[in-house]
Design a protein around this motif. Structure first.
Motif, PDB file in Angstrom:
ATOM      1  N   GLN A  58       1.871  -3.581   0.318  1.00  0.00           N
ATOM      2  CA  GLN A  58       2.046  -4.068   1.607  1.00  0.00           C
ATOM      3  C   GLN A  58       2.173  -2.904   2.529  1.00  0.00           C
ATOM      4  O   GLN A  58       1.651  -2.655   3.306  1.00  0.00           O
ATOM      5  CB  GLN A  58       2.925  -5.080   2.001  1.00  0.00           C
ATOM      6  CG  GLN A  58       2.946  -5.600   3.337  1.00  0.00           C
ATOM      7  CD  GLN A  58       3.561  -6.811   3.533  1.00  0.00           C
ATOM      8  OE1 GLN A  58       3.758  -7.913   2.777  1.00  0.00           O
ATOM      9  NE2 GLN A  58       4.409  -6.762   4.655  1.00  0.00           N
ATOM     10  N   SER A  59       3.368  -2.134   2.016  1.00  0.00           N
ATOM     11  CA  SER A  59       3.822  -1.082   3.155  1.00  0.00           C
ATOM     12  C   SER A  59       2.553  -0.081   2.928  1.00  0.00           C
ATOM     13  O   SER A  59       2.568   0.519   4.387  1.00  0.00           O
ATOM     14  CB  SER A  59       4.817  -0.267   2.277  1.00  0.00           C
ATOM     15  OG  SER A  59       4.624   0.064   1.221  1.00  0.00           O
ATOM     16  N   GLU A  60       1.867   0.228   2.116  1.00  0.00           N
ATOM     17  CA  GLU A  60       0.842   1.201   2.010  1.00  0.00           C
ATOM     18  C   GLU A  60      -0.527   0.882   2.917  1.00  0.00           C
ATOM     19  O   GLU A  60      -0.990   1.501   3.862  1.00  0.00           O
ATOM     20  CB  GLU A  60       0.324   1.124   0.618  1.00  0.00           C
ATOM     21  CG  GLU A  60      -0.878   2.269   0.621  1.00  0.00           C
ATOM     22  CD  GLU A  60      -1.225   2.669  -1.158  1.00  0.00           C
ATOM     23  OE1 GLU A  60      -2.473   2.631  -1.250  1.00  0.00           O
ATOM     24  OE2 GLU A  60      -0.562   2.781  -1.783  1.00  0.00           O
ATOM     25  N   GLU A  62      -0.043  -1.258   5.595  1.00  0.00           N
ATOM     26  CA  GLU A  62       0.559  -1.254   6.932  1.00  0.00           C
ATOM     27  C   GLU A  62       0.528   0.274   7.535  1.00  0.00           C
ATOM     28  O   GLU A  62       0.181   0.524   8.729  1.00  0.00           O
ATOM     29  CB  GLU A  62       2.031  -1.659   6.790  1.00  0.00           C
ATOM     30  CG  GLU A  62       2.025  -3.079   6.694  1.00  0.00           C
ATOM     31  CD  GLU A  62       3.717  -3.596   6.672  1.00  0.00           C
ATOM     32  OE1 GLU A  62       3.731  -4.845   6.701  1.00  0.00           O
ATOM     33  OE2 GLU A  62       4.485  -2.897   5.993  1.00  0.00           O
ATOM     34  N   ARG A  63       0.805   1.201   6.614  1.00  0.00           N
ATOM     35  CA  ARG A  63       0.777   2.608   6.989  1.00  0.00           C
ATOM     36  C   ARG A  63      -0.810   3.056   7.446  1.00  0.00           C
ATOM     37  O   ARG A  63      -1.052   3.764   8.285  1.00  0.00           O
ATOM     38  CB  ARG A  63       1.262   3.459   5.896  1.00  0.00           C
ATOM     39  CG  ARG A  63       2.598   3.462   5.908  1.00  0.00           C
ATOM     40  CD  ARG A  63       2.982   4.743   5.061  1.00  0.00           C
ATOM     41  NE  ARG A  63       2.660   4.798   3.666  1.00  0.00           N
ATOM     42  CZ  ARG A  63       3.214   3.990   2.490  1.00  0.00           C
ATOM     43  NH1 ARG A  63       4.465   3.266   3.009  1.00  0.00           N
ATOM     44  NH2 ARG A  63       2.797   3.846   1.414  1.00  0.00           N
TER      45      ARG A  63
END
Length: 402
Positions: A58-60, A62-63
């Motif tokens: 998810q963090s990837e 979002e970035r």
């Protein structure tokens, strides 16, 4: 439809996961009703296929969304009103495309102009005239921002609208010499890519881009092309997508004319001026059947075949793409009721009995089985994972060879 922020994030995570291409994405969406549920199921499906794949964190995702926002771009999802309707009609339509510039030009009728990077002076002159006249006739010119013919097509249509399709991320422009051109075309046009930001284009990414160039367009014009060239790959994609292929004839003494002359011999429409393109495409503009195979398409197999598959997709084919009205997924999708074991085994036996060495479409299989499309689709997926059946180009199915 319009995706929520959460759904757009899940869609991005799914399509950025390892071995998930456009067809696998749609198969998973059809089976699980939404990207979140598909992400949950993907690791187990991969294990059933004897593989371990990387799920996009998810963090990837979002970035990537934040970086695209800083760049001034946006993500358009398949089925949303702003998504290009012509591109949406192809069977490998990207679930998400990143757009810079004026996304409204993607909704106007488009024509692709492609050709040699090592173009002749005559080829560049013809290209500029075609692009200018097509723009004045109301068409948006689409090309791949490459040197030669692509560059000439974009430059001649800056004032009327042009779309550059990138093979890498929107921040990885190739060739770099065309960065100023890309910046200039934003005023009346747009740039699009299905690839992540920061990804420099690789060899296999150019055929992927070529299918988008043709997929955005009602017709593709090949100005100059050698017999083995990316332009002929674009022509092949256009023909397979049911679009009209045009070719500008050239001297048989010039190797750059061999590809175009070959296409004409194979059934492409001869193009000596923009009026030939306008005459063929004008009746198709604004009609629902404009995206169907034209009555005088080139012979199947014309054009050049990519040297390798476009994606290394997880082996989950065989499910007919769902109507776009079923997407996005409900906010809280109920779990599938499933099929009872006895009924499931009966459907499995029936499907296998109906399949042989000759490929058949999923629709024909559903009709012959007398079962619901949903049950047959689920059974086909299970049989595919087990290696009992195989899928052919166009989605046709057959028994796997013993």
């Amino acid at each position: 439809m319009v995706l929520s922020d959460r759904q757009r994030l899940d869609w991005l995570r799914l399509i950025r996961s390892e071995s998930v291409g456009p067809r696998t994405f749609r198969s998973l969406m059809n089976r699980y009703g939404g990207a979140a549920a598909a992400l949950d199921a993907l690791p187990d499906l991969a294990r059933q296929a004897g593989r371990t794949i990387r799920i996009c964190p998810q963090s990837e995702a979002e970035r990537e969304i934040a970086a695209l926002d800083r760049l001034g771009g946006r993500l358009l999802a398949l089925g949303e009103g702003a998504y290009p309707p012509a591109l949406q009609a192809i069977d490998t339509a990207p679930p998400l495309i990143a757009v810079l510039g004026r996304s409204d030009v993607l909704l106007r009728p488009c024509v692709a102009i492609v050709g040699s990077r090592n173009a002749s002076a005559a080829g560049l002159k013809v290209t500029a005239r075609l692009a200018r006249d097509l723009g004045e006739a109301g068409f948006v010119v689409v090309s791949g921002l490459a040197r030669g013919i692509d560059t000439a097509a974009h430059e001649a249509s800056l004032g009327t609208g042009t779309v550059a399709v990138l093979a890498g991320g929107l921040d990885e422009v190739y060739p770099p010499q065309n960065i100023p051109l890309l910046q200039r075309l934003m005023a009346e046009g747009a740039a699009i890519s299905e690839m992540p930001l920061g990804l420099a284009p690789r060899g296999r990414d150019f055929p992927r881009r070529n299918r988008l160039v043709s997929g955005l367009s009602l017709g593709t014009v090949v100005v100059e092309a050698a017999r083995k060239s990316g332009s002929l790959i674009t022509a092949r994609f256009a023909n397979e997508q049911g679009r009209i292929v045009f070719a500008v004839p050239g001297s048989p003494l010039d190797p750059r004319a061999e590809g175009g002359n070959h296409l004409i011999r194979e059934g492409a429409t001869l193009c000596a001026e923009a009026a030939h393109v306008v005459e063929a495409l004008a009746p198709l503009v604004g009609r629902e059947d404009a995206l169907l195979r034209p009555p005088h398409a080139m012979r199947d197999g014309a054009g050049e075949t990519p040297s390798q598959p476009l994606w290394d997709e997880l082996d989950l084919p065989g499910i007919e793409p769902a109507p776009l009205a079923r997407w996005p997924e409900p906010a809280a999708a109920a779990p599938d009721a499933g099929t009872g074991a006895e009924d499931g085994q009966a459907i499995r036996r029936r499907v296998l009995a109906l399949l042989g060495a000759a490929p058949v479409s999923l629709d024909d299989l559903v009709r012959a089985s007398g079962c619901s499309a949903r049950d047959v689709s689920r059974t086909v997926l299970d049989l595919e994972l087990g290696g009992a059946i195989r899928r052919h180009p166009g989605g046709a199915l057959s028994r796997a060879e013993d």
